[in-house]
Design a protein around this motif. Sequence first.
Motif, PDB file in Angstrom:
ATOM      1  N   LEU A 123      18.841   4.082  -3.507  1.00 44.67           N
ATOM      2  CA  LEU A 123      19.283   4.367  -4.867  1.00 44.67           C
ATOM      3  C   LEU A 123      18.936   3.149  -5.708  1.00 44.67           C
ATOM      4  O   LEU A 123      19.300   2.029  -5.361  1.00 44.67           O
ATOM      5  N   ALA A 124      18.201   3.368  -6.791  1.00 45.08           N
ATOM      6  CA  ALA A 124      17.813   2.273  -7.676  1.00 45.08           C
ATOM      7  C   ALA A 124      18.205   2.606  -9.111  1.00 45.08           C
ATOM      8  O   ALA A 124      18.257   3.776  -9.499  1.00 45.08           O
ATOM      9  N   LEU A 125      18.469   1.571  -9.880  1.00 46.87           N
ATOM     10  CA  LEU A 125      18.862   1.746 -11.271  1.00 46.87           C
ATOM     11  C   LEU A 125      17.971   0.918 -12.192  1.00 46.87           C
ATOM     12  O   LEU A 125      17.563  -0.191 -11.851  1.00 46.87           O
ATOM     13  N   PHE A 126      17.716   1.500 -13.357  1.00 44.52           N
ATOM     14  CA  PHE A 126      17.010   0.823 -14.438  1.00 44.52           C
ATOM     15  C   PHE A 126      17.941   0.831 -15.643  1.00 44.52           C
ATOM     16  O   PHE A 126      18.342   1.912 -16.102  1.00 44.52           O
ATOM     17  N   GLN A 127      18.310  -0.344 -16.137  1.00 42.61           N
ATOM     18  CA  GLN A 127      19.195  -0.401 -17.297  1.00 42.61           C
ATOM     19  C   GLN A 127      18.462   0.110 -18.522  1.00 42.61           C
ATOM     20  O   GLN A 127      17.345  -0.300 -18.813  1.00 42.61           O
ATOM     21  N   SER A 128      19.091   1.029 -19.234  1.00 41.52           N
ATOM     22  CA  SER A 128      18.481   1.578 -20.436  1.00 41.52           C
ATOM     23  C   SER A 128      18.836   0.727 -21.645  1.00 41.52           C
ATOM     24  O   SER A 128      19.417  -0.359 -21.521  1.00 41.52           O
ATOM     25  N   SER A 129      18.490   1.208 -22.825  1.00 34.97           N
ATOM     26  CA  SER A 129      18.739   0.475 -24.066  1.00 34.97           C
ATOM     27  C   SER A 129      18.987   1.470 -25.183  1.00 34.97           C
ATOM     28  O   SER A 129      18.445   2.587 -25.172  1.00 34.97           O
ATOM     29  N   ARG A 130      19.786   1.062 -26.157  1.00 38.49           N
ATOM     30  CA  ARG A 130      20.016   1.918 -27.330  1.00 38.49           C
ATOM     31  C   ARG A 130      18.898   1.761 -28.354  1.00 38.49           C
ATOM     32  O   ARG A 130      18.805   2.546 -29.290  1.00 38.49           O
ATOM     33  N   ASN A 131      18.074   0.754 -28.158  1.00 41.03           N
ATOM     34  CA  ASN A 131      16.884   0.593 -28.987  1.00 41.03           C
ATOM     35  C   ASN A 131      15.818   1.579 -28.494  1.00 41.03           C
ATOM     36  O   ASN A 131      15.444   1.557 -27.317  1.00 41.03           O
ATOM     37  N   ILE A 132      15.335   2.437 -29.383  1.00 40.84           N
ATOM     38  CA  ILE A 132      14.436   3.521 -28.973  1.00 40.84           C
ATOM     39  C   ILE A 132      13.152   2.992 -28.337  1.00 40.84           C
ATOM     40  O   ILE A 132      12.702   3.498 -27.296  1.00 40.84           O
ATOM     41  N   ASP A 133      12.543   1.984 -28.951  1.00 40.70           N
ATOM     42  CA  ASP A 133      11.292   1.452 -28.399  1.00 40.70           C
ATOM     43  C   ASP A 133      11.507   0.858 -27.007  1.00 40.70           C
ATOM     44  O   ASP A 133      10.688   1.063 -26.101  1.00 40.70           O
ATOM     45  N   GLU A 134      12.601   0.123 -26.853  1.00 35.61           N
ATOM     46  CA  GLU A 134      12.899  -0.460 -25.544  1.00 35.61           C
ATOM     47  C   GLU A 134      13.202   0.633 -24.528  1.00 35.61           C
ATOM     48  O   GLU A 134      12.762   0.563 -23.375  1.00 35.61           O
ATOM     49  N   ARG A 135      13.950   1.639 -24.951  1.00 29.69           N
ATOM     50  CA  ARG A 135      14.265   2.741 -24.043  1.00 29.69           C
ATOM     51  C   ARG A 135      13.001   3.470 -23.612  1.00 29.69           C
ATOM     52  O   ARG A 135      12.848   3.845 -22.445  1.00 29.69           O
ATOM     53  N   ASN A 136      12.086   3.693 -24.538  1.00 27.79           N
ATOM     54  CA  ASN A 136      10.833   4.370 -24.199  1.00 27.79           C
ATOM     55  C   ASN A 136      10.064   3.612 -23.126  1.00 27.79           C
ATOM     56  O   ASN A 136       9.501   4.212 -22.205  1.00 27.79           O
ATOM     57  N   GLN A 137      10.047   2.294 -23.248  1.00 29.51           N
ATOM     58  CA  GLN A 137       9.336   1.488 -22.252  1.00 29.51           C
ATOM     59  C   GLN A 137      10.029   1.562 -20.899  1.00 29.51           C
ATOM     60  O   GLN A 137       9.374   1.637 -19.858  1.00 29.51           O
ATOM     61  N   ILE A 138      11.350   1.574 -20.910  1.00 27.49           N
ATOM     62  CA  ILE A 138      12.105   1.679 -19.666  1.00 27.49           C
ATOM     63  C   ILE A 138      11.842   3.020 -18.988  1.00 27.49           C
ATOM     64  O   ILE A 138      11.664   3.095 -17.763  1.00 27.49           O
ATOM     65  N   LEU A 139      11.807   4.092 -19.766  1.00 28.59           N
ATOM     66  CA  LEU A 139      11.508   5.405 -19.198  1.00 28.59           C
ATOM     67  C   LEU A 139      10.126   5.417 -18.549  1.00 28.59           C
ATOM     68  O   LEU A 139       9.941   5.949 -17.442  1.00 28.59           O
ATOM     69  N   LYS A 140       9.164   4.823 -19.235  1.00 25.94           N
ATOM     70  CA  LYS A 140       7.812   4.752 -18.676  1.00 25.94           C
ATOM     71  C   LYS A 140       7.806   3.924 -17.392  1.00 25.94           C
ATOM     72  O   LYS A 140       7.115   4.256 -16.424  1.00 25.94           O
ATOM     73  N   ASN A 141       8.592   2.834 -17.393  1.00 23.68           N
ATOM     74  CA  ASN A 141       8.665   1.987 -16.200  1.00 23.68           C
ATOM     75  C   ASN A 141       9.199   2.763 -14.995  1.00 23.68           C
ATOM     76  O   ASN A 141       8.702   2.609 -13.874  1.00 23.68           O
ATOM     77  N   THR A 142      10.218   3.584 -15.217  1.00 26.86           N
ATOM     78  CA  THR A 142      10.815   4.305 -14.094  1.00 26.86           C
ATOM     79  C   THR A 142       9.823   5.287 -13.482  1.00 26.86           C
ATOM     80  O   THR A 142       9.718   5.392 -12.255  1.00 26.86           O
ATOM     81  N   VAL A 143       9.107   6.002 -14.328  1.00 27.77           N
ATOM     82  CA  VAL A 143       8.136   6.971 -13.805  1.00 27.77           C
ATOM     83  C   VAL A 143       6.956   6.250 -13.164  1.00 27.77           C
ATOM     84  O   VAL A 143       6.448   6.673 -12.118  1.00 27.77           O
ATOM     85  N   THR A 144       6.525   5.132 -13.764  1.00 21.42           N
ATOM     86  CA  THR A 144       5.435   4.356 -13.165  1.00 21.42           C
ATOM     87  C   THR A 144       5.845   3.821 -11.808  1.00 21.42           C
ATOM     88  O   THR A 144       5.055   3.821 -10.854  1.00 21.42           O
ATOM     89  N   ALA A 145       7.095   3.355 -11.689  1.00 23.19           N
ATOM     90  CA  ALA A 145       7.594   2.871 -10.402  1.00 23.19           C
ATOM     91  C   ALA A 145       7.621   4.002  -9.376  1.00 23.19           C
ATOM     92  O   ALA A 145       7.233   3.817  -8.219  1.00 23.19           O
TER      93      ALA A 145
END
Length: 249
Positions: A123-145
Motif C-alpha cells: 500500500l503506497a500513498l501520494f500526498q495530494s494538494s489543493r493547488n490544482i497544478d500541483e494536484r495534476n502533477q501528483i496525479l500524473k506521478n501516481t499513474v507514471t509510478a
Amino acid sequence: MLTDTKRKELTSIVETSLNRCEELWNNTIGKEKRVLRAAFSDAHIPGHPYLDKNEYKSDEFVCLMLDMRDSTKHLRQAISARIAKVSQMQRVYYEVSALLPAMAKLIQDYEGAVTEYLGDGLLALFQSSRNIDERNQILKNTVTAARGCMDSLNEVVNPILYQRYGLPSLEIGIGLAYSDAIISHFGLHPDTQIKVIGECIYLASQLSKGRNEIIVHENLEMIWPSSKDGKLKFTMRPFKDFKGYIVNE
C-alpha cells in the motif's frame, strides 16, 4: 518502457534482495523454515514525517494498492521440478522478495511512499494538494509510478525469476483511488502504529484485483488533467458498487 539506467538500477536491487534471501534460506537447512514478516515501527506518511501519539490529522491522498495474483496457489500447490528449481515456500519467498523492493523503488521515484507491505503486495500513498497544478502533477506521478511498476515487472522481475529459478511470470494488479483520509496512531498502547484510514484505501484495494492491469477509481478519472496531445486513455470497467477505468496508452 524503462530506461537502461533505471533497468540496471532495479536489476541491482532485485539481485541484491534475492542474494540475501538465498543466503538466509540456505542457512536454515535442517531447521524450521519460515517466511518472517518484517516489523515496521512508524510508517512514513507523505507530508507527515512525524505524528505524536496524541495527535490526529487529515489530508488528501492518492492511494496505490499493488497485489500479486495467485500467491496462495503458489504457496499451496507444488510446481514441477521440470519447470522450477525451488519448492512452493521458496518460490513465494523469492517472488515477494524480488517484487516488492522493485515496486517500492518506482513509487519512491515519483514522490510516493510505501506505508504498508501486505504479505504479497503493498500500500503506497501520494500526498495530494489543493493547488490544482500541483494536484495534476501528483496525479500524473501516481499513474507514471504504476506504469513503471508494470514495466519493471515485465522487464526486470520476471526475467530474473525465470533466469535464476525457472519460475513462470508473475502477474500483478494495481488500483488507484483518491480521497480524504485520517492519519493517527492505532493499536494497543504502547505498541501503536501510524495508519491512514480512508475511502481511497478501500477503493484502491478493490481495484487491485486485475491481472497486469492498472485500474483507477471514477473519482480520480473525473479530475484527471486533460491535454490536447495526451496519450493516456481510460477504458471503463464497471464494478458492483462503482466504476473503474483501465489505464491504456
